[in-house]
Design an enzyme around this catalytic site. Structure first.
Site, PDB file in Angstrom:
ATOM      1  N   ASP A 137       0.827  -1.204   0.000  1.00 33.01           N
ATOM      2  CA  ASP A 137       0.000   0.000   0.000  1.00 33.01           C
ATOM      3  C   ASP A 137       0.861   1.253   0.000  1.00 33.01           C
ATOM      4  O   ASP A 137       2.079   1.178   0.146  1.00 33.01           O
ATOM      5  CB  ASP A 137      -0.970  -0.011   1.193  1.00 33.01           C
ATOM      6  CG  ASP A 137      -0.335  -0.539   2.478  1.00 33.01           C
ATOM      7  OD1 ASP A 137       0.900  -0.519   2.588  1.00 33.01           O
ATOM      8  OD2 ASP A 137      -1.080  -0.970   3.367  1.00 33.01           O
ATOM      9  N   ASP A 151      -7.552  -1.961  14.132  1.00 32.26           N
ATOM     10  CA  ASP A 151      -8.960  -2.086  13.715  1.00 32.26           C
ATOM     11  C   ASP A 151      -9.174  -3.297  12.805  1.00 32.26           C
ATOM     12  O   ASP A 151     -10.246  -3.458  12.233  1.00 32.26           O
ATOM     13  CB  ASP A 151      -9.455  -0.799  13.039  1.00 32.26           C
ATOM     14  CG  ASP A 151      -8.801  -0.547  11.676  1.00 32.26           C
ATOM     15  OD1 ASP A 151      -7.921  -1.339  11.277  1.00 32.26           O
ATOM     16  OD2 ASP A 151      -9.183   0.438  11.011  1.00 32.26           O
TER      17      ASP A 151
HETATM   18  C1  F6R Z   1       1.459  -1.560   6.026  1.00 30.18           C
HETATM   19  C2  F6R Z   1       0.124  -2.143   6.094  1.00 30.18           C
HETATM   20  C3  F6R Z   1      -0.666  -2.096   7.349  1.00 30.18           C
HETATM   21  C4  F6R Z   1       0.155  -2.403   8.592  1.00 30.18           C
HETATM   22  C5  F6R Z   1      -0.701  -2.263   9.840  1.00 30.18           C
HETATM   23  C6  F6R Z   1       0.109  -2.520  11.089  1.00 30.18           C
HETATM   24  O1  F6R Z   1       1.994  -1.723   4.713  1.00 30.18           O
HETATM   25  O2  F6R Z   1      -0.354  -2.653   5.128  1.00 30.18           O
HETATM   26  O3  F6R Z   1      -1.734  -3.025   7.254  1.00 30.18           O
HETATM   27  O4  F6R Z   1       0.685  -3.699   8.483  1.00 30.18           O
HETATM   28  O5  F6R Z   1      -1.225  -0.977   9.891  1.00 30.18           O
HETATM   29  O6  F6R Z   1       1.074  -1.524  11.227  1.00 30.18           O
HETATM   30  P1  F6R Z   1       2.237  -1.660  12.290  1.00 30.18           P
HETATM   31  O7  F6R Z   1       3.065  -2.813  11.869  1.00 30.18           O
HETATM   32  O8  F6R Z   1       3.014  -0.367  12.177  1.00 30.18           O
HETATM   33  O9  F6R Z   1       1.594  -1.860  13.607  1.00 30.18           O
END
Ligand code: F6R
Length: 255
Positions: free
Chosen positions: A63, A131
């Site tokens: 993303d 979430d």
């Molecule tokens: C990032 C992504 C998100 C993260 C999620 C968790 O490319 O696709 O789904 O994996 O927001 O983020 P962290 O690892 O920073 O807690």
């Protein structure tokens, strides 16, 4: 069902690195799906320390924010360059980030075509949002969705504000691989650490399959590995079975 392995962050990074290096040994130009954020850093750091030759590996980021100025240090292109391409020695021309080519209106279709042309993603690294989002597929996202522009929830913007000067600087829009895109990858490797992820992990692994919990899309996939620490695993009802299954995994069976 997904294979659930409970271990600390460092050990999870090492195990994920083992899986990736075994894949690259079989297929030097393997296609990796690359998550950003804090969670997969353990994987990238473990991989970098191994010093393997990954120059032919191809990558597709999950993303990207929409609306940041080009070259912004928190754009996922910049993050992937800093945290993945450079330390792992990947070839930057073999790594794509959604929205990196052409107008944003057609960037999703273009990205999907590129993934198909690459032969599909062999291994998709995933984190999960508090979430329940995977990629930036927020609750309600279709299980059939493909790469497209979406709107971040306020919760996700607040969670990601730690990377910016304030929550107001976190973009409202993003472009993300869809749940359908993620489900097409051959192997999903979902990692989560910390108590804040416990509910999202329980919903993804054991909850009903519902668009309200995007992570539950993993239950529809035939090959999923979930690496979680004790805190992130703390709300799993069947935790004793996961430990038992891991302890009794046949030696010949790979992850
Ligand atoms: C990032 C992504 C998100 C993260 C999620 C968790 O490319 O696709 O789904 O994996 O927001 O983020 P962290 O690892 O920073 O807690």
């Amino acid at each position: 069902m997904a294979e659930i392995v409970i271990l600390d962050r460092t050990a999870a990074g090492e195990l994920a690195a083992d899986v990736i290096l075994a894949l690259v040994a079989r297929k030097p130009d393997a296609v990796l799906g690359l998550a950003t954020g804090s969670t997969p850093l353990a994987v990238y750091q473990a991989l970098a320390a191994r010093g393997a030759d990954l120059t032919d590996v191809r990558g597709f980021a999950l993303d990207e924010y929409v609306g940041l100025p080009p070259g912004h240090p928190e754009s996922y292109r910049a993050v992937i360059t800093r945290e993945v391409i450079e330390p792992l020695g990947l070839n930057p021309s073999l790594v794509r980030v959604p929205g990196d080519r052409g107008p944003i209106e057609t960037a999703g279709d273009d990205y999907e075509r590129s993934i198909v042309a690459a032969g599909g993603v062999d291994l998709q690294i995933l984190g999960i949002g508090t979430d329940g989002h995977i990629g930036f597929n927020e609750p309600g996202s279709s299980f059939e969705s493909l790469t497209r522009v979406k709107t971040l929830t306020q919760q996700t913007r607040e969670d990601n504000a730690r990377f910016f000067a304030s929550v107001d600087e976190v973009p409202v829009n993003c472009i993300t691989q869809g749940l359908g895109t993620i489900r097409r990858a051959k192997h999903l490797l979902l990692l989560a650490f910390g108590e804040a992820k416990a509910e999202a992990i329980a919903a993804a692994v054991e909850g009903p399959v519902t668009a309200s919990a995007p992570g539950s899309a993993i239950q529809l996939h035939p090959h999923v590995t979930v690496l979680v620490d004790e805190a992130a695993a703390s709300r799993l009802s069947n935790i004793d079975y996961y430990r038992y299954a891991w302890a009794n995994k046949p030696a010949w069976e790979s992850l």
